[in-house]
Scaffold this motif. Structure first.
Motif, PDB file in Angstrom:
ATOM      1  N   LYS A 312      33.209  30.811 111.705  1.00 44.99           N
ATOM      2  CA  LYS A 312      33.161  30.969 113.161  1.00 44.99           C
ATOM      3  C   LYS A 312      33.349  29.622 113.861  1.00 44.99           C
ATOM      4  N   ILE A 313      32.716  28.580 113.338  1.00 39.78           N
ATOM      5  CA  ILE A 313      32.833  27.251 113.939  1.00 39.78           C
ATOM      6  C   ILE A 313      34.271  26.755 113.856  1.00 39.78           C
ATOM      7  N   ILE A 314      34.903  26.927 112.702  1.00 41.58           N
ATOM      8  CA  ILE A 314      36.289  26.487 112.536  1.00 41.58           C
ATOM      9  C   ILE A 314      37.214  27.254 113.475  1.00 41.58           C
ATOM     10  N   ALA A 315      36.999  28.552 113.607  1.00 41.06           N
ATOM     11  CA  ALA A 315      37.837  29.357 114.501  1.00 41.06           C
ATOM     12  C   ALA A 315      37.725  28.863 115.938  1.00 41.06           C
ATOM     13  N   LYS A 316      36.523  28.522 116.366  1.00 44.09           N
ATOM     14  CA  LYS A 316      36.332  28.025 117.725  1.00 44.09           C
ATOM     15  C   LYS A 316      36.941  26.638 117.895  1.00 44.09           C
ATOM     16  N   ALA A 317      36.826  25.788 116.866  1.00 43.76           N
ATOM     17  CA  ALA A 317      37.422  24.450 116.929  1.00 43.76           C
ATOM     18  C   ALA A 317      38.942  24.538 117.007  1.00 43.76           C
ATOM     19  N   ARG A 318      39.529  25.479 116.274  1.00 43.25           N
ATOM     20  CA  ARG A 318      40.982  25.649 116.261  1.00 43.25           C
ATOM     21  C   ARG A 318      41.510  26.041 117.642  1.00 43.25           C
ATOM     22  N   ALA A 319      40.679  26.715 118.437  1.00 37.81           N
ATOM     23  CA  ALA A 319      41.102  27.187 119.758  1.00 37.81           C
ATOM     24  C   ALA A 319      40.923  26.137 120.851  1.00 37.81           C
ATOM     25  N   ILE A 320      40.365  24.984 120.521  1.00 36.02           N
ATOM     26  CA  ILE A 320      40.120  23.949 121.526  1.00 36.02           C
ATOM     27  C   ILE A 320      41.441  23.383 122.033  1.00 36.02           C
ATOM     28  N   ASN A 321      41.577  23.290 123.347  1.00 32.90           N
ATOM     29  CA  ASN A 321      42.777  22.739 123.982  1.00 32.90           C
ATOM     30  C   ASN A 321      42.568  21.245 124.212  1.00 32.90           C
ATOM     31  N   ILE A 322      43.396  20.423 123.594  1.00 33.91           N
ATOM     32  CA  ILE A 322      43.284  18.966 123.684  1.00 33.91           C
ATOM     33  C   ILE A 322      44.349  18.442 124.640  1.00 33.91           C
ATOM     34  N   GLY A 323      43.992  17.508 125.504  1.00 28.87           N
ATOM     35  CA  GLY A 323      45.016  16.952 126.383  1.00 28.87           C
ATOM     36  C   GLY A 323      44.472  16.170 127.552  1.00 28.87           C
ATOM     37  N   ASP A 324      45.232  16.164 128.640  1.00 27.88           N
ATOM     38  CA  ASP A 324      44.944  15.400 129.848  1.00 27.88           C
ATOM     39  C   ASP A 324      43.565  15.783 130.385  1.00 27.88           C
ATOM     40  N   PRO A 325      42.629  14.835 130.458  1.00 30.93           N
ATOM     41  CA  PRO A 325      41.266  15.174 130.909  1.00 30.93           C
ATOM     42  C   PRO A 325      41.193  15.609 132.362  1.00 30.93           C
TER      43      PRO A 325
END
Length: 502
Positions: A312-325
């Motif tokens: 579950k933790i990995i699935a949520k981490a995979r969905a994190i959107n990284i970019g312009d703050p």
């Protein structure tokens, strides 16, 4: 007074703020970088010893100025409320400056900026409720009571991760108590404190009550902590620097409050709401890119649900959107310093070398230019003797450990040099309260995480430091007790006998 914004600071050297006035510093300029691009956006002066001395003298002058010294507690509270109202109108401006300076999400910095007037209003309401006590001393015709007084000049040294929020934890109770303050922000993120300073003037605080000097720790910082005109040091930062400050404070017999980081245990028990727990674990380490002293960087999962929760933790981490703050749809921005990127990379290699399994992340995301971005990183098969489980990383790196039962959990969780925060997810309140009693931490969150309140004391022990912020504990931290004894009997005292209790 013209408001200081990102645009007015861009490609300039920051001013400093002493005695109620902005001024140019004679100190050498230090480049300050925009973490989202990796480019210099402004410069920060490394204040001279003379400028630090001027700031401390201005603060001491304010303490002796009747306009501040003789102001009633209620008047101080009203002045703080005026400042809070001004801050309400400048939330967005201050949040934008801080995001440009340290790369944290604009929506997080906006939330932290909105918390500034909340803190001011809380302590403004406390200003005229700071009371002493009357003490029964078992002596006839003797009145014994205490009063609380301001300390004097407080040096507030703040970190780069949440500068104004960390500053306000000390500033609000200091103002309520009647102290004057000299702030030394991190050289990596000074713009927020400088931009804030003008609001103190606009609110009507007497000159010298609030001052900002900038620069490096071993120059401007050292000049500040070693100054004999400083009555208290409040520092938030790393343990190594905290020990240097504690040593310097001891040489001057200056009291200090130190919040120095953590390696906080975040526990998921087999009876927890596993979806809520996994979400809490992700928020506890990846929010703010892991750059928070209470980050739940050690996750302990009970063995019977270990695989399920890890997935579950990995699935949520995979969905994190990284970019312009600055974008509201982004969940993970850059790290504030290039050195932190290098630190994360070093810990990643160390963890792999010690036998941990890289379950997710571990690199730098593609397509984001030269910004200081790193992926959310998760290690499994971690043991408590690995560096990744023992040292504070201050980045988006999660070490996951497995435990059997409560005794096994607490033996590992307490086997740490740090004792700041902790959290546990369980539907069994008996278990939660047993954990609360036995865990070595200054803060315990149950079925939530990273949920501070200005009303609730915070702080740790061990290498996490000492002293408290927030709540009435902060008033005790930034004031001192004076004992008063009055003999109204009219009798003469024996000159050679102490009047002790009998």
């Amino acid at each position: 007074m013209t408001a200081i914004t990102v645009d007015t600071l861009r490609d300039t050297c920051l001013p400093i703020y002493i005695g109620g006035e902005y001024m140019a510093s004679a100190g050498a300029p230090i480049d300050s970088y925009d973490p989202a691009t990796g480019e210099v956006w402004c410069q920060v002066p490394d204040c001279t010893d003379a400028e630090v001395d001027a700031a401390v003298k201005a603060a001491n002058a304010a303490m002796n100025n009747p306009a501040w010294r003789d102001m009633t507690q209620s008047q101080r509270g009203l002045l703080m409320l005026k400042l809070a109202d001004l801050l309400d109108a400048h939330v967005e401006r201050l949040a934008e400056v801080e995001t440009k300076d340290n790369g944290k999400l604009l929506r997080e910095m906006r939330a932290l900026s909105q918390a500034l007037p909340v803190a001011l209003r809380y302590f403004a309401g406390m200003a005229d409720k700071i009371e002493g006590t009357t003490i029964p001393v078992n002596k006839p015709d003797m009145l014994n009571f205490t009063v609380r007084e301001p300390l004097g000049v407080v040096a507030v040294i703040i970190p780069w991760n949440s500068p104004l929020y960390m500053m306000m934890r000390a500033l609000a109770p200091c103002l309520a108590c009647g102290n004057a303050v000299v702030v030394k922000p991190s050289e990596h993120a000074s713009a927020g404190a400088v931009a804030f300073a003008g609001l103190m003037k606009e609110a009507g605080f007497p000159d010298g009550v609030f001052n900002v000097v900038t620069g490096l720790g071993h120059t401007a910082g050292n000049a500040l902590i070693s100054h004999t005109g400083v009555n208290k040091i409040d520092f938030t930062g790393g343990p190594a620097t905290g020990k240097v400050i504690a040593k310097g404070a001891a040489e001057q017999l200056t009291p200090a409050a130190l919040e120095l980081g953590g390696k906080s245990p975040h526990v998921v028990c087999d009876d927890a709401d596993l979806d809520a727990a996994a979400n809490g674990v992700v928020a506890g380490i990846f929010a703010a890119a892991g750059q928070t002293c209470v980050a739940g960087s050690r996750c302990f999962i009970q063995e019977s649900v270990y695989d399920e929760v890890v997935a579950k933790i990995i699935a949520k981490a995979r969905a994190i959107n990284i970019g312009d703050p600055g974008r509201d749809d982004v969940q993970l921005g850059p790290l504030a310093l290039w050195s932190q990127v290098e630190k994360v990379e070093d810990f990643t290699q160390s963890a792999l070398g010690e036998g941990a399994t890289l379950a997710f992340g571990g690199g730098r995301p593609k397509g984001l230019g030269d910004g200081w971005f790193v992926e959310p990183t998760i290690f499994t098969d971690v043991t408590n003797d690995m560096r990744i489980a023992r040292e504070e990383i201050f980045g988006p790196v999660l070490a996951i450990l497995k435990f059997r039962d409560e005794d096994d959990l607490l033996e590992m969780a307490n086997d740490s040099d740090f004792a700041l925060a902790s959290g546990i997810w369980t539907q069994n309140m008996n278990r939660a309260l047993r954990f609360m009693r036995r865990i070595e931490a200054g803060m315990v969150w149950i079925n939530t995480y990273r949920s501070p309140s200005v009303m609730s004391p915070s702080g740790g022990h061990k290498d996490s430091g000492y002293g408290k912020h927030n709540g009435f504990a902060a008033i005790e931290e930034f004031s001192r007790i004076k004992t008063v004894v009055i003999d109204y009997s009219g009798a003469q005292q024996d000159a050679f006998v102490m009047r002790v209790n009998k």
